[in-house]
Design an enzyme around this catalytic site. Structure first.
Site, PDB file in Angstrom:
ATOM      1  N   SER A 155       0.778  -0.897   0.000  1.00  0.00           N
ATOM      2  CA  SER A 155      -0.223   0.091  -0.350  1.00  0.00           C
ATOM      3  C   SER A 155       0.371   1.402  -0.111  1.00  0.00           C
ATOM      4  O   SER A 155       0.636   2.427   0.142  1.00  0.00           O
ATOM      5  CB  SER A 155      -1.303   0.053   1.833  1.00  0.00           C
ATOM      6  OG  SER A 155      -0.461   0.104   2.081  1.00  0.00           O
ATOM      7  N   LYS A 211       0.716   4.490   6.086  1.00  0.00           N
ATOM      8  CA  LYS A 211       0.152   5.528   5.623  1.00  0.00           C
ATOM      9  C   LYS A 211       0.956   7.006   5.814  1.00  0.00           C
ATOM     10  O   LYS A 211       1.767   7.505   6.791  1.00  0.00           O
ATOM     11  CB  LYS A 211      -1.392   5.419   6.139  1.00  0.00           C
ATOM     12  CG  LYS A 211      -1.723   4.162   5.836  1.00  0.00           C
ATOM     13  CD  LYS A 211      -2.200   3.535   4.402  1.00  0.00           C
ATOM     14  CE  LYS A 211      -2.496   2.358   5.124  1.00  0.00           C
ATOM     15  NZ  LYS A 211      -2.681   1.198   3.993  1.00  0.00           N
TER      16      LYS A 211
END
Length: 185
Positions: free
Chosen positions: A48, A92
């Site tokens: 990701s 993230k």
């Protein structure tokens, strides 16, 4: 006189050995304090954060970087989910800051109705909860993975908005594998 010179040399050698042992002990204590209180280590699972971080990268997380100020836009952060049974650490990129309104429309991120000048030039295919304007609370952050279309992030209920209390720290540097060694941008 020779007796005193030999005795002096013995004491000097013993003193040097003691200094060396003390130096080693100080280094060990400092390393322990650094790893225990300032940094922690985590392994990236998944793709990701691709181009920035890859699957199986080992990263150092700076725990004290947000002791006084919260994360800034585009900081790469590590956080835990807001549940008791979860020990998973997510990594993230911060996109939305507390108090802002976030929306994803036409494949682009908008902050307070202004298109975000994002460094990732990808059309987002799944806006998730951000399809409609979402106002962040005073302690919430909206995060996205750098690999926008292959990321489980704030767009989805499984991760959701990140509360300030759940931020572990700033992802500081990649330490393994060695060919990826360096600071995280």
């Amino acid at each position: 006189m020779r007796f005193f010179q030999r005795r002096y040399q013995e004491n000097t050698t013993l003193l040097n050995i003691c200094k060396y042992i003390a130096d080693v002990c100080v280094v060990i204590v400092l390393a322990y304090v650094l790893v225990t209180f300032i940094c922690c280590r985590s392994t990236v699972v998944g793709n990701s954060m691709e181009e920035t971080l890859s699957n199986d990268n080992t990263v150092l997380i700076n725990r004290i970087s947000y002791a006084f100020n919260g994360p800034k836009r585009f900081d790469c952060i590590a956080f835990e989910q807001d549940s008791v049974d979860s020990s998973k650490i997510y990594i993230k990129r911060v996109v939305g800051l507390p108090g802002e309104t976030v929306q994803i429309k036409d494949g682009r991120v908008y902050i307070n109705d202004v298109q975000l000048d994002d460094y990732v030039d990808t059309t987002i295919l799944t806006p998730g909860v951000a399809a409609n304007p979402y106002k962040l609370a005073d302690d919430e952050y909206f995060v996205l993975g750098d690999n926008r279309n292959n990321s489980e992030d704030s767009r989805f209920a499984s991760v959701g908005m990140v509360k300030r209390k759940n931020v572990v720290g700033k992802v500081w540097m990649v330490i393994e594998p060695f060919d990826s060694f360096g600071f995280v941008k």
